[in-house]
Design an enzyme around this catalytic site. Structure first.
Site, PDB file in Angstrom:
ATOM      1  N   LYS A   1       3.375  -5.364  67.397  1.00 35.91           N
ATOM      2  CA  LYS A   1       2.338  -6.076  68.144  1.00 35.91           C
ATOM      3  C   LYS A   1       0.939  -5.723  67.641  1.00 35.91           C
ATOM      4  O   LYS A   1      -0.043  -6.330  68.034  1.00 35.91           O
ATOM      5  CB  LYS A   1       2.464  -5.765  69.640  1.00 35.91           C
ATOM      6  CG  LYS A   1       3.799  -6.281  70.187  1.00 35.91           C
ATOM      7  CD  LYS A   1       3.981  -6.038  71.657  1.00 35.91           C
ATOM      8  CE  LYS A   1       5.396  -6.478  72.043  1.00 35.91           C
ATOM      9  NZ  LYS A   1       5.706  -6.185  73.437  1.00 35.91           N
TER      10      LYS A   1
ATOM     11  N   GLN B   1       0.599  -3.005  74.852  1.00 36.76           N
ATOM     12  CA  GLN B   1      -0.408  -4.069  74.846  1.00 36.76           C
ATOM     13  C   GLN B   1      -1.818  -3.491  74.765  1.00 36.76           C
ATOM     14  O   GLN B   1      -2.655  -3.994  74.023  1.00 36.76           O
ATOM     15  CB  GLN B   1      -0.281  -4.949  76.100  1.00 36.76           C
ATOM     16  CG  GLN B   1       1.012  -5.736  76.201  1.00 36.76           C
ATOM     17  CD  GLN B   1       1.187  -6.777  75.106  1.00 36.76           C
ATOM     18  OE1 GLN B   1       0.232  -7.198  74.456  1.00 36.76           O
ATOM     19  NE2 GLN B   1       2.414  -7.195  74.877  1.00 36.76           N
TER      20      GLN B   1
ATOM     21  N   HIS C   1       7.102  -3.432  81.925  1.00 37.53           N
ATOM     22  CA  HIS C   1       8.022  -4.104  80.995  1.00 37.53           C
ATOM     23  C   HIS C   1       9.399  -3.454  81.152  1.00 37.53           C
ATOM     24  O   HIS C   1       9.489  -2.252  81.401  1.00 37.53           O
ATOM     25  CB  HIS C   1       7.475  -3.883  79.575  1.00 37.53           C
ATOM     26  CG  HIS C   1       8.171  -4.642  78.494  1.00 37.53           C
ATOM     27  ND1 HIS C   1       9.411  -4.282  78.011  1.00 37.53           N
ATOM     28  CD2 HIS C   1       7.797  -5.729  77.778  1.00 37.53           C
ATOM     29  CE1 HIS C   1       9.755  -5.121  77.040  1.00 37.53           C
ATOM     30  NE2 HIS C   1       8.802  -6.007  76.889  1.00 37.53           N
TER      31      HIS C   1
ATOM     32  N   CYS D   1      10.325 -10.050  80.095  1.00 39.89           N
ATOM     33  CA  CYS D   1      10.863  -8.692  80.283  1.00 39.89           C
ATOM     34  C   CYS D   1      10.159  -7.982  81.432  1.00 39.89           C
ATOM     35  O   CYS D   1       9.886  -6.779  81.361  1.00 39.89           O
ATOM     36  CB  CYS D   1      10.757  -7.855  79.009  1.00 39.89           C
ATOM     37  SG  CYS D   1      11.688  -8.504  77.639  1.00 39.89           S
TER      38      CYS D   1
ATOM     39  N   ASP E   1       2.340   3.243  78.911  1.00 42.94           N
ATOM     40  CA  ASP E   1       2.863   2.228  78.009  1.00 42.94           C
ATOM     41  C   ASP E   1       1.665   1.479  77.419  1.00 42.94           C
ATOM     42  O   ASP E   1       1.064   0.634  78.081  1.00 42.94           O
ATOM     43  CB  ASP E   1       3.785   1.280  78.789  1.00 42.94           C
ATOM     44  CG  ASP E   1       4.233   0.095  77.937  1.00 42.94           C
ATOM     45  OD1 ASP E   1       3.785  -0.019  76.778  1.00 42.94           O
ATOM     46  OD2 ASP E   1       5.032  -0.714  78.453  1.00 42.94           O
TER      47      ASP E   1
END
Ligand SMILES: *Cc1c(COP(=O)(O)O)cnc(C)c1O
Length: 414
Positions: free
Chosen positions: A234, A211, A131, A372, A208
Site C-alpha cells: 500500500k 493506512q 481491519h 475486511c 495498525d
C-alpha cells in the site's frame, strides 16, 4: 498526524504520474482512473528498477555470505531496514522487523504475546473499525488461550471517545490493538493520547499503520507505541513484505513466532537459543527483493515529500467530498475533518457491486464489499459499501471522472 499541508511543498503530480508505467494504460479504451489505492497502490519505476537491478546485478542470499554478491545483497537489504527506521523515526534499524506483510505482523505479535503474557481472562481492547487482519489473530488468542476481546465503539465518522476508552481498562488489560487510520472511514485515531492511556494502565499498544503510514508522516518515537505495523504494497512497494516496529525492551522479551535459520543463536540436539531482535523474528531466507523494493518505495515517498503527498491527497479528498455532497443519491460514510482520501459511499437503490461494475466500464476502478471490516459494516448498518481511495498520482480530473461515472450509474440504475 496533520493533513493541513499549508507549508508543504507542492507535488508535481503530472511528472510524478510519468513515473508509474501502469498509469499510461487504458481500461476499455478509456484512461485508467485507479481509485482502489487503499487495497493496493501502483508502483513507481524507482521500485520496479530497484528490484530489477538487484536481480540483474547484486543478487544472492543475505547475511551468511562471504562473497561479493552476498555482501552487496546484504547491504541493500539492511539499507532498506535503515530506510524503514528513518521513515517511522524509530530509534534504530534494529527496532525494525521485516514481515510477510501487515497480516503477518499482527499474527507475529499475537502469537508471541500469547506465549509470553496473554492468557485466560486477560483482556485485549480493539475498536469496531479494525481491519480483519487486526481482529482475527486476537480471536485466535480468544479461542486458544481464553483471552477476552473488548470492543471500543467509534462514531460514524470514526472518532474515538477517549473517556469511553479510558473506562475500558481493568487490571486484566494487557493490550490495545487499534487502527491508526481506518481503511473505510479514513479517520486518524489519536494514537499518542491512546498510547499514554494504555501505558498509564500498564498495557501495551499496537497500532495498525497500514493506512496511516501511506497518508502522512508517522513518528513512532513521538507516539510512544509498543508496536507499529506497515504493509509494503500500500506504500507503493511490493507485496509479500511488511514492517513491524517494536520497542526495544518489549521485543527483547518477546519469544519467537516462527522457527528456522537466522533466528537462532545456537542449535544442539537438545536445545536452542535465540538470536536478538530483529533477527529473532525473521526465520528463514527473508523476502530480500521485496525488502529492497520497499526501501526504494519509502525513499521515493520521502523524496517526493510525505507532507507534500498528504497535502495533495487532502485536496483531492476535499474536492471529492464536496462533489459527492452535491449528488443527492449518494451517502458518504465518514466525514471527519482532515480525513485521509479514503471515501466509502453508497448509491441509493444500487448494490455496491453493481456500482463498481458500472464505474469500471467508465475506466474508474473502485472497490466494493465489506473492506475486511465486518464489525464496522455492522456498526454503520450496512453489509457492504463502495470505496474510492486516492494516492499521490491521482488528480482532480480523476475526481471528476468518478463523479461523472456516478451520475451515469444513477441514470442506469434508477
Ligand atoms: C490492508 C490493511 C491491512 C492488512 O494488510 P495486508 O497487506 O493485506 O496484510 C491491515 N490493516 C489495514 C488498515 C489495512 O488497510
Amino acid at each position: 498526524m496533520s493533513f493541513d499541508g499549508h507549508q508543504a511543498p507542492l507535488l508535481d503530480v503530472a511528472s510524478l504520474r510519468g513515473e508509474f508505467p501502469i498509469l499510461s494504460r487504458e481500461a476499455y479504451g478509456k484512461p485508467l482512473v485507479y481509485l482502489d489505492n487503499a487495497a493496493s497502490a501502483q508502483k513507481p519505476r524507482a521500485v520496479i528498477n530497484a528490484m530489477k537491478d538487484a536481480m540483474e546485478h547484486s543478487y544472492a542470499n543475505v547475511h551468511r555470505g562471504l562473497h561479493l554478491l552476498s555482501n552487496e545483497a546484504t547491504a541493500a537489504f539492511e539499507d532498506a531496514r535503515k530506510t524503514a527506521a528513518a521513515f517511522l523515526n524509530a530509534p534504530s534499524p534494529d527496532d525494525i522487523v521485516f514481515t510477510g506483510g501487515g497480516t503477518d505482523a499482527f499474527n507475529l505479535v499475537a502469537y508471541a504475546l500469547g506465549v509470553s503474557e496473554i492468557g485466560e481472562g486477560d483482556e485485549i481492547i480493539l475498536s469496531l473499525m479494525e481491519h480483519h487482519s487486526n481482529i482475527v489473530p486476537w480471536h485466535l488468542l480468544r479461542e486458544r488461550k481464553g483471552a477476552v476481546l473488548k470492543w471500543l465503539d467509534v462514531s460514524e465518522d470514526g472518532a474515538i471517545d477517549l473517556d469511553a476508552y479510558r473506562a475500558m481498562f481493568t487490571d486484566r488489560t494487557k493490550l490495545v490493538a487499534i487502527s491508526h487510520m481506518s481503511n473505510v472511514l479514513g479517520a486518524a485515531t489519536p494514537a499518542k493520547e491512546m498510547a499514554k492511556i494504555a501505558h498509564d494502565h500498564g498495557a501495551k499498544i499496537l497500532l495498525d499503520g497500514c493506512q496511516a503510514g501511506v497518508h502522512g508522516p508517522v513518528d513512532v518515537s513521538d507516539i510512544d507505541c509498543d508496536f507499529y505495523v506497515l504493509t509494503g504494497h500500500k506504500l507503493y512497494g511490493p507485496t509479500g513484505i511488511g514492517v513491524l516496529y517494536g520497542r526495544r525492551d518489549v521485543m527483547y522479551d518477546l519469544p519467537p513466532f516462527r522457527g528456522g535459520g537466522e533466528m537462532i543463536d545456537t542449535v544442539t540436539t537438545e536445545a536452542v537459543t535465540y538470536n536478538d531482535p530483529p533477527h529473532r523474528f525473521e526465520a528463514g531466507t527473508p523476502a530480500i527483493l521485496e525488502a529492497i523494493g520497499l526501501g526504494a518505495a519509502l525513499s521515493w515517498m520521502q523524496d517526493k515529500g510525505v507532507d507534500a503527498i498528504a497535502a495533495h491527497e487532502a485536496a483531492l479528498a476535499a474536492h471529492a467530498l464536496e462533489e459527492l455532497s452535491k449528488l443527492n443519491f449518494v451517502r458518504v460514510f465518514g466525514r471527519a475533518p482532515g480525513k485521509a482520501p479514503i471515501i466509502a459511499f453508497a448509491v441509493e437503490g444500487a448494490h455496491p457491486h453493481d456500482v463498481s461494475a458500472i464505474l469500471d466500464r467508465t475506466g474508474v476502478a473502485v472497490r466494493a464489499g465489506h473492506h475486511c471490516a465486518q464489525p464496522l459494516m455492522k456498526r454503520l448498518g450496512v453489509t457492504a459499501t463502495s470505496r474510492a481511495s486516492f494516492a499521490a498520482y491521482n488528480t482532480h480530473e480523476d475526481v471528476e471522472a468518478l463523479i461523472r461515472g456516478l451520475q451515469k450509474t444513477h441514470q442506469m440504475l434508477s
